[in-house]
Write a protein that holds these residues in place. Sequence first.
Motif, short mmCIF file in Angstrom:
data_model
loop_
_atom_site.label_atom_id
_atom_site.label_comp_id
_atom_site.label_asym_id
_atom_site.label_seq_id
_atom_site.Cartn_x
_atom_site.Cartn_y
_atom_site.Cartn_z
N ILE A 1 0.85 -1.20 0.00
CA ILE A 1 0.00 0.00 0.00
C ILE A 1 0.88 1.24 0.00
N LYS A 2 1.93 1.22 0.81
CA LYS A 2 2.80 2.39 0.93
C LYS A 2 3.61 2.63 -0.33
N THR A 3 4.00 1.56 -1.02
CA THR A 3 4.76 1.73 -2.27
C THR A 3 3.85 1.90 -3.47
N GLY A 4 2.57 1.58 -3.30
CA GLY A 4 1.66 1.63 -4.45
C GLY A 4 1.91 0.51 -5.42
N ALA A 5 2.38 -0.63 -4.93
CA ALA A 5 2.70 -1.77 -5.80
C ALA A 5 1.42 -2.31 -6.44
N PRO A 6 1.53 -2.93 -7.62
CA PRO A 6 0.34 -3.50 -8.26
C PRO A 6 -0.39 -4.45 -7.30
N TYR B 1 11.42 1.02 -2.36
CA TYR B 1 11.06 2.43 -2.26
C TYR B 1 11.94 3.34 -3.12
N LYS B 2 12.74 2.75 -4.00
CA LYS B 2 13.72 3.57 -4.72
C LYS B 2 13.05 4.63 -5.58
N ASP B 3 11.81 4.40 -6.02
CA ASP B 3 11.10 5.37 -6.86
C ASP B 3 9.97 6.06 -6.11
N VAL B 4 9.95 5.91 -4.77
CA VAL B 4 8.88 6.50 -3.96
C VAL B 4 9.44 7.67 -3.16
N GLY B 5 9.17 8.87 -3.63
CA GLY B 5 9.59 10.06 -2.90
C GLY B 5 8.49 10.52 -1.96
N GLN B 6 8.69 11.67 -1.36
CA GLN B 6 7.74 12.17 -0.38
C GLN B 6 6.36 12.42 -0.99
N GLU B 7 6.31 13.04 -2.16
CA GLU B 7 5.02 13.32 -2.79
C GLU B 7 4.31 12.04 -3.22
N GLN B 8 5.07 11.05 -3.68
CA GLN B 8 4.44 9.80 -4.08
C GLN B 8 3.90 9.06 -2.86
N LEU B 9 4.65 9.08 -1.76
CA LEU B 9 4.16 8.43 -0.55
C LEU B 9 2.87 9.12 -0.07
N PHE B 10 2.85 10.44 -0.14
CA PHE B 10 1.63 11.16 0.26
C PHE B 10 0.46 10.78 -0.64
N GLN B 11 0.71 10.67 -1.92
CA GLN B 11 -0.37 10.26 -2.84
C GLN B 11 -0.83 8.84 -2.53
N ASN B 12 0.11 7.97 -2.16
CA ASN B 12 -0.28 6.60 -1.81
C ASN B 12 -1.13 6.57 -0.55
N LEU B 13 -0.83 7.47 0.40
CA LEU B 13 -1.69 7.59 1.58
C LEU B 13 -3.07 8.09 1.17
N ALA B 14 -3.11 9.08 0.29
CA ALA B 14 -4.40 9.60 -0.18
C ALA B 14 -5.23 8.51 -0.84
N ASN B 15 -4.58 7.68 -1.66
CA ASN B 15 -5.29 6.58 -2.33
C ASN B 15 -5.82 5.57 -1.32
N LEU C 1 0.08 17.31 9.15
CA LEU C 1 -1.21 16.88 9.70
C LEU C 1 -2.38 17.62 9.05
N THR C 2 -2.24 18.93 8.85
CA THR C 2 -3.33 19.67 8.23
C THR C 2 -3.50 19.26 6.76
N ARG C 3 -2.40 18.90 6.12
CA ARG C 3 -2.51 18.44 4.72
C ARG C 3 -3.26 17.11 4.66
N ILE C 4 -2.99 16.22 5.61
CA ILE C 4 -3.71 14.95 5.66
C ILE C 4 -5.18 15.18 5.99
N ALA C 5 -5.45 16.08 6.92
CA ALA C 5 -6.85 16.39 7.25
C ALA C 5 -7.60 16.89 6.02
N ASP C 6 -6.92 17.65 5.17
CA ASP C 6 -7.56 18.22 3.99
C ASP C 6 -7.85 17.18 2.91
N LEU C 7 -7.26 16.00 3.03
CA LEU C 7 -7.51 14.95 2.04
C LEU C 7 -8.96 14.49 2.07
N ASN C 8 -9.55 14.47 3.26
CA ASN C 8 -10.93 14.00 3.39
C ASN C 8 -11.55 14.71 4.58
#
Length: 389
Positions: free
Chosen positions: A71-76, A200-214, A254-261
């Motif tokens: 889930i954290k890496t967004g693997a298939p 995680y070699k291709d998972v940066g901070q923004e990608q990890l955040f997007q994976n949390l959002a997903n 934290l406020t960015r995560i709160a804004d996700l939903n």
Amino acid sequence: MIECWRWFGPDDPVSLRDVRQTGATGIVTALHQIPNGTYWPEEEIALRRQMIEAEGLTWQVCESIPVHEDIKTGAPGWERWAENWAETVRALARENVRTICYNFMPVLDWTRTDLDYELPCGATALRFEFTAYAAFDLFILKRDGAEKDYSQADIGAAEVWLSERSEEEKERLVRNIIAGLPGSEESYTLDTFRDQLAAYKDVGQEQLFQNLANFLEIVVPAAEEAGARLAIHPDDPPRSLFGLPRIVGTQKDLTRIADLNPSPANGFTVCAGSLGVHPDNDLQAIIEAVSDRIHFVHLRATKREADPRSFYEDAHLDGDIDMVAIIRALRRLERNAEISIPMRPDHGHRMLSDLKEDSTPGYPAIGRLRGLAELRGVTRAIDALDRPQ
């Protein structure tokens, strides 16, 4: 606040009967025996709840349902692990366990280099020593590209640190970092740890955040429907380790995560120790910023050292935070919102008989009992002072 106690199940050296004697009324636990990603059968949840209630306690918080690394890496195929997670939330809610603490830290959960750091009083504490961590990363793990994350002074200090350690001390450092601390549910060898980092070699901070959002897109509606509250735990420590991104360490995070939903089900665990390690964090401001999403509280204090990247677990009312002010802010929040938030004394020093007995690292009986007693005293004093005359 609802006084709670973390309990690691039937094999925990601190029994439920022991917990009753602390005065805590709530239990914070999980089905640690079930592999990550697997759905928790409702009958197993019911058995654990009944075991707790048989001792006159209540299962207040599930900490944690582990989040699968895919889930954290967004693997298939990550979605099936998220669906299992959501189904477990539903099953817990049907058994009246409606607050779920979880984290989104890549590979490692909370990290320490020393599990028995001796204090001047003779008690021992958990500690994160930056130079020891750097020595492990650079010269034991030998992570590719690690040297880019350190200054020449850091590298030199790590070399000296390692040269002064015995083989036994080096092995202990490896165990402390990658063998899995309580609640992490994962244990690695050096080789399997390297493999996990490579994922995680291709998972940066923004990608990890997007994976949390997903992930939240799947699990928040399930929690909301079930009447459950999700409470993400801050990163511990709140900075990058081993080149891995971290996304839950500051008020902005934290406020960015709160804004996700906007759902109240998308909430937070306020861990005073984890957030307090970051020198820029103002915990009272954080409490105010996410006040309507705070579902669980960990109260502990950390003390930054001369190198502020290093810290140890201090006594609950000491360290780098104003615990009295934090408790006052939380009690005012509870009164204004007419709620009671589960809290637990997080971690504790090994002291007195703890030093002679086996205990789960960070979770001895006497050290936590001292912490709970101190926190309880502060809470009652604040309530008396703030009571309308």
